[in-house]
Write a protein that holds these residues in place. Structure first.
Motif, mmCIF file in Angstrom:
data_model
loop_
_atom_site.group_PDB
_atom_site.id
_atom_site.type_symbol
_atom_site.label_atom_id
_atom_site.label_comp_id
_atom_site.label_asym_id
_atom_site.label_seq_id
_atom_site.Cartn_x
_atom_site.Cartn_y
_atom_site.Cartn_z
ATOM 1 N N PRO A 29 2.909 -0.368 0.388
ATOM 2 C CA PRO A 29 4.167 0.207 0.889
ATOM 3 C C PRO A 29 4.573 -0.449 2.208
ATOM 4 O O PRO A 29 3.729 -0.764 3.052
ATOM 5 C CB PRO A 29 3.846 1.682 1.112
ATOM 6 N N ARG A 30 5.861 -0.690 2.365
ATOM 7 C CA ARG A 30 6.421 -1.258 3.587
ATOM 8 C C ARG A 30 7.705 -0.502 3.904
ATOM 9 O O ARG A 30 8.325 0.075 3.008
ATOM 10 C CB ARG A 30 6.776 -2.721 3.399
ATOM 11 N N PRO A 31 8.132 -0.566 5.151
ATOM 12 C CA PRO A 31 9.406 0.094 5.476
ATOM 13 C C PRO A 31 10.562 -0.591 4.751
ATOM 14 O O PRO A 31 10.553 -1.804 4.547
ATOM 15 C CB PRO A 31 9.543 -0.091 6.992
ATOM 16 N N CYS A 32 11.530 0.194 4.362
ATOM 17 C CA CYS A 32 12.721 -0.341 3.698
ATOM 18 C C CYS A 32 13.631 -1.017 4.714
ATOM 19 O O CYS A 32 13.610 -0.681 5.901
ATOM 20 C CB CYS A 32 13.506 0.787 3.028
#
Length: 94
Positions: free
Chosen positions: A66-69
Motif C-alpha cells: 500500500p502507498r498513499p494515493c
C-alpha cells in the motif's frame, strides 16, 4: 464445428467486416481451437495445480505494498475531460 453463421454472428458483434474467404478461414481456425480445447478437457488434471504462467517466472512483479494515493487534482490534471470531480467518460454510442 463452428459454421459460417456463427462466424458471421461473432464478426457482427465485434463489428468486423470479413470477406467470404476470411469467414471460411475463421470457421476452420476456430473449429480447430475448439477441437484442441475439447481434447484438453478429456485429460485428467485433478493433481495439476493451477498456474498463471506456462513457465516458472520469478521476480516478474514487485510486491503489492500500500502507498498513499496521488491527490485528486494531480490525477485529474491529465484527464482529457473532467466532471463533478471525476473523469468524464463518453456515453456508449456517443
Amino acid at each position: 464445428m463452428i459454421d459460417r453463421d456463427e462466424v458471421l454472428h461473432v464478426a457482427r458483434l465485434a463489428r468486423l467486416a470479413l470477406s467470404d474467404e476470411e469467414v471460411e478461414r475463421m470457421a476452420r481456425e476456430l473449429s480447430a481451437v475448439l477441437d484442441h480445447i475439447e481434447r484438453i478437457s478429456e485429460l485428467d488434471l485433478e493433481d495439476v495445480p493451477p498456474t498463471t504462467h506456462v513457465i516458472d517466472v520469478a521476480g516478474a512483479l514487485r510486491e503489492d505494498e500500500p502507498r498513499p494515493c496521488l491527490p485528486r487534482e494531480v490525477v485529474l490534471e491529465q484527464a482529457p475531460a473532467v466532471e463533478d470531480g471525476g473523469f468524464l467518460v463518453p456515453s456508449p454510442g456517443g
